[in-house]
Design an enzyme around this catalytic site. Structure first.
Site, mmCIF file in Angstrom:
data_model
loop_
_atom_site.group_PDB
_atom_site.id
_atom_site.type_symbol
_atom_site.label_atom_id
_atom_site.label_comp_id
_atom_site.label_asym_id
_atom_site.label_seq_id
_atom_site.Cartn_x
_atom_site.Cartn_y
_atom_site.Cartn_z
ATOM 1 N N HIS A 186 0.829 -1.212 0.000
ATOM 2 C CA HIS A 186 0.000 0.000 0.000
ATOM 3 C C HIS A 186 0.861 1.259 0.000
ATOM 4 O O HIS A 186 0.587 2.226 -0.709
ATOM 5 C CB HIS A 186 -0.904 0.014 1.241
ATOM 6 C CG HIS A 186 -2.122 -0.848 1.106
ATOM 7 N ND1 HIS A 186 -2.774 -1.397 2.184
ATOM 8 C CD2 HIS A 186 -2.810 -1.245 0.011
ATOM 9 C CE1 HIS A 186 -3.809 -2.093 1.762
ATOM 10 N NE2 HIS A 186 -3.855 -2.017 0.459
ATOM 11 N N CYS A 486 -1.084 -4.198 -16.767
ATOM 12 C CA CYS A 486 -1.677 -3.195 -15.871
ATOM 13 C C CYS A 486 -1.123 -3.316 -14.457
ATOM 14 O O CYS A 486 -1.596 -2.648 -13.547
ATOM 15 C CB CYS A 486 -3.198 -3.307 -15.853
ATOM 16 S SG CYS A 486 -3.808 -4.883 -15.189
#
Length: 556
Positions: A186, A486
């Protein structure tokens, strides 16, 4: 004396400044007993602290917006988890203080996550941060967090919780370095979104003395401690040259000889769109739709709510390409109404498309909402399924799209090695592939994407991972179809050239990385990219692959 340390560079740029350390974590509260008559009051204190922390996390998310908002809202839900709160109440009822009950309940839940195949290790860091915030509030001590400073600095931490990363002030925090984390944690993702140089997985970072001057290279992962005047000048000159190159590079992505490589943006919702447009994204290569579902883990959002959110993104890219990933739930994104609560290893269980096929009404509503959102718009809508394992999965998804009346291209994500190995078979059912290199690396090397100790195996330069990318691209080329990337690999400018050389047809990344990739691609021909790709695949390690590609592109 100048010394050099090396971690994992996860966010481009150079930062030079004095070290400031993250505020220390909350100390373990004492194990004191309380009289039975005080249990009700202590339970009330615990609940008030939990609600206050959850509200603070949501408020921080609203301020930050974009990807950070979704992460922080998920963290707020973690704080309010009913099972955790029941455990807190139970511990208080048998004599614990509120702060000790919170500490022990979170410790028990932490152990459960750590034993769940370690896939949920990334959530352990988030859980620790929630615990520290609740205990700090109960003890009446300052929250752990970013230090106060009037002067710009380089932040050093064991790890950075999303709540802290999301609201970093780039005018004060020049860059950050952490001991833990990986390229897809994160903290890394949010650092790239903020455009703050960052290095993670640097053992011993916490031993750097407060006030020490360091130079951080977020591209190479190098940390120069007490850099010489010559080194500082060299890094500052390189940063200035890079900035000038970025400003001069505009327009669609392409190699120097005109081979087009569309550069798309990864977005988590409407809040991420302005940055993508400003960066010159040619569309969206990964629209993560989880943000809508994480707002309420008890039930799926209504069709009307979904239509409004999807249309806001589709309208931002008239005549552009928008690739939507249907809900990817499970593993580290559990939803009460969709994912089993008792899986021994959620990463290898009912996740992604598997969850949706078990709950066809959820998939049908989402596909219908996408169809309605695209009505009357000139956008090129493409919809893809996560965690496709084989042709059977691909056919089931394509059939569901057709049954929902979706006028769009249907695609499959390649995140499991079996999908790369049998890509040509999968392409008999769908019209494009999109490589999610984060999960593909995780499953290829059995290396949790959130655990710093195995970050070497999460490096997208690993030759085995490049082999799987090449297999997928070759299959797509043979079928006359497209194959994009991606995952976070696309955000590395040098690796973007290698991916292009492997035959990848589009690259999607966080908006902040698009200018870097555009400028780097424009420096080389397709043939140079192909030679660099071959050199990288011939190597035996990620470091060797990176060096080999760099040598080819620099003409060595």
């Amino acid at each position: 004396m100048e010394t050099t340390l090396r971690g994992v560079g996860v966010s481009h740029g150079v930062a030079i400044g004095e070290v400031r350390h993250m505020g220390t974590a909350v100390l373990e509260p004492p194990a004191k007993s309380i009289p039975a008559e005080e249990a009700g009051r202590e339970q009330g204190r615990a609940r008030q602290a939990v609600e206050a922390v959850a509200a603070d996390l949501v408020a921080r998310g609203n301020l930050a917006g974009g990807e950070a908002q979704h992460v922080l809202e998920a963290q707020a839900m973690m704080a309010q988890d009913p099972e955790l709160m029941s455990d807190v109440d139970r511990r208080i009822a048998v004599g614990s203080t509120a702060e000790r009950a919170v500490y022990d309940a979170f410790a028990a839940y932490r152990a459960l996550l750590a034993n769940a195949g370690e896939y949920l290790a990334g959530r352990v860091a988030d859980l620790d941060d929630v615990r520290n915030r609740i205990v700090a509030r109960l003890l009446g001590v300052p929250m752990p967090g970013v230090p106060d400073s009037d002067e710009p600095y380089v932040l050093i931490a064991r790890d950075l919780a999303p709540a802290d990363t999301a609201l970093l002030d780039p005018t004060l925090v020049l860059g950050f370095v952490t001991e833990e984390g990986g390229p897809t944690s994160h903290s890394a993702i949010l650092a790239r979104a903020l455009g703050v140089p960052a290095v993670v997985a640097l053992p011993g970072a916490g031993e750097l003395a407060e006030g020490t001057v360091v130079a951080v290279d977020g591209s190479t992962g190098e940390i120069f401690v007490d850099p010489s005047a010559e080194k500082r000048a060299e890094m500052e000159a390189a940063a200035a040259a890079r900035k000038a190159a970025l400003s001069a590079s505009t327009g669609p992505g392409a190699t120097s000889d005109g081979h087009k490589v569309p550069l798309l943006a990864n977005v988590g919702g409407p809040g991420d769109v302005p940055a993508a447009v400003e960066a010159g994204a040619e569309g969206v290569g990964l629209f993560r739709t989880e943000f809508l579902f994480l707002d309420d883990s008890k039930q799926a959002p209504s069709e009307e709510k979904q239509v409004a959110a999807y249309r806001a993104v589709l309208e931002a890219f008239p005549e552009g390409r928008v690739v939507v990933r249907v809900l990817d739930a499970g593993a580290d994104k559990p939803l009460d109404f969709l994912t089993p609560a008792d899986e021994p290893n959620p990463a290898l269980g009912v996740r992604g498309l598997r969850s949706l096929l078990d709950h066809p009404e959820v998939l049908r509503t989402q596909l219908t909402a996408l169809a309605k959102a695209a009505e009357g718009l000139p956008v090129y809508l493409e919809v893809m399924a996560p965690m496709v394992a084989d042709r059977t999965d691909a056919k089931a998804f394509a059939d569901a799209c057709r049954e929902a009346g979706l006028q769009a291209k249907f695609g499959a994500m390649v995140e499991i090695p079996s999908a790369a190995l049998r890509a040509r078979s999968i392409l008999q059912e769908v019209e494009f592939l999109s490589l999610g290199t984060n999960d593909l690396a995780q499953y290829t090397f059995a290396a949790d994407r959130q655990v710093g100790a195995v970050s070497r195996l999460q490096d997208p330069w690993q030759p085995a991972l490049l082999d799987l990318v090449a297999l997928s691209a070759e299959a797509a080329r043979a079928e006359g179809k497209s194959c994009g990337v991606c995952g976070e690999a696309a955000a590395d400018p040098l690796l973007a050239c290698v991916l292009t050389g492997l035959g990848v047809t589009s690259l999607s990344m966080g908006a902040a990385s698009i200018p870097y990739v555009r400028a780097t691609l424009a420096k080389y021909t397709l043939a140079q990219c192909e030679r660099a790709a071959n050199a990288a695949r011939s190597a035996d390690s990620a470091d060797e692959a990176r060096s080999a590609a760099q040598a080819v592109l620099s003409g060595e």
